[in-house]
Design an enzyme around this catalytic site. Structure first.
Site, short mmCIF file in Angstrom:
data_model
loop_
_atom_site.label_atom_id
_atom_site.label_comp_id
_atom_site.label_asym_id
_atom_site.label_seq_id
_atom_site.Cartn_x
_atom_site.Cartn_y
_atom_site.Cartn_z
N SER A 38 1.14 -1.24 0.14
CA SER A 38 0.02 -0.07 0.12
C SER A 38 0.79 1.35 0.07
CB SER A 38 -1.01 -0.03 1.16
OG SER A 38 -2.03 0.99 1.21
N ASP A 152 -6.03 -3.58 -2.14
CA ASP A 152 -4.97 -3.31 -1.24
C ASP A 152 -4.37 -4.54 -0.70
OD1 ASP A 152 -3.42 -2.28 0.94
OD2 ASP A 152 -4.58 -0.69 1.00
#
Length: 324
Positions: A38, A152
């Site tokens: 991320s 993610d």
């Protein structure tokens, strides 16, 4: 001895990674492998393309207002926020390259939305790889990549120690941005007071008035919204009101999203680190800062730097055990 650096997830808290890297440079450590999940992928990619100074200057300068101007609110693409404009800010000759061509090996973690499988991104365009790894569920749309819809990487591996090991790292320094979450930062600021749970509405009380976000007189919300101007739509202005309004006993939609992601990342991180411990674990004390507090870059960078310097003896011991 090959050193790996695993940069964890944490959205706005990711600016602390900049401070960590500054401290490692000061100590004299240059990792041989860098992996990110991320926002960790974003900061790692910026560092390896010699743009950490640019990213730091931008993070300190842009603040919340600048972030809001870079995003578009959408309800039709699998997320609340469309981030094309944000990523275009980082497109330049240094980022317009494949990660397999970087001087230092680099990889990122994403999640296959269809299967829940952990995906290791070791090839591809740098910005595309970062975008896949940082597609935060509920906020950012999933990204189509090699016949998969990716979201993610924090859903499966918030601190990518295992990826560093797989890429040959013998010593892994990991940064966990979710290890100091003693409470949900936004809800802890909620106004105290009893909550009426009665199922019946008193007859002498009219319907609840519409919600209007009001800031303290020192920074009225109306003035802030006016500064956003015509560059953003009504949905983005509503997002600003939700972010900046005084906290209510009942959490708003962004508080629910942010708090849920905090809980998820914390629990998954604990489980993964228990089975795949790094040689050095850096945990900056940033639990009081929310994952959407993009305007606190300077504080986060300093906290990341301080946490790393405090762990210098552990870092030295891991890398140079014979000295001790």
């Amino acid at each position: 001895m090959k050193i790996g650096l695993a940069l964890g997830s944490g959205a706005a808290r990711g600016w602390a990674h900049i401070g960590v890297i500054r401290a490692l440079n000061e100590i004299g450590i240059r990792p041989d492998v860098v992996c990110g999940t991320s926002v960790g992928a974003l900061v790692g990619g910026a560092w390896l393309t010699d743009q950490l100074d640019d990213l730091q200057d931008w993070a300190k300068r842009v603040g919340l207002m600048g972030v809001l101007k870079l995003i578009d609110i959408t309800l039709s693409r699998g997320g609340l926020v469309s981030v094309e404009k944000a990523y275009e800010q980082f497109r330049n000759p240094r980022t317009d390259r494949a990660i397999e061509g970087l001087e230092t090996p680099f990889a990122a973690v994403a999640t296959d939305l269809a299967t829940g499988r952990e995906v290791w991104l070791r090839e591809g365009h740098l910005l595309d790889v970062v975008r896949c790894s940082a597609a935060m569920p509920g906020l950012f749309p999933a990204v189509r990549h090699q016949d998969m819809w990716l979201v993610d990487g924090a859903l499966v591996n918030p601190v990518p120690v295992s990826l560093c090991r797989a890429m040959g790292a013998e010593i892994v320094i990991a940064v966990n941005l979710n290890g100091d979450l003693s409470c949900l930062p936004r809800l802890s600021k909620a106004a105290p007071g009893p909550v009426n749970v009665s199922l019946e509405e008193p007859s002498d009380i009219g319907p609840e008035p519409p919600y209007h976000a009001v800031l303290p007189p020192s920074k009225p919300l109306a003035q802030f919204i006016a500064k956003l101007g015509a560059t953003v739509g009504e949905r983005t202005k509503f997002l600003a009101s939700q972010l900046l309004a005084p906290k209510q006993p009942t959490p708003n939609v962004l508080e629910v999203l942010a708090g849920s992601i905090d809980i998820m990342q914390d629990r998954i991180t604990r489980s993964r680190l228990a089975g795949e411990p790094p040689d050095v674990l850096l945990t900056p004390r940033i639990g009081h800062i929310g994952i959407l507090d993009f305007d606190r870059a300077e504080e986060l960078i300093e906290l990341g730097y301080t946490a790393t310097m405090a762990m210098r003896p552990a870092i030295d011991l891991a890398i140079h055990p014979r000295i001790y």
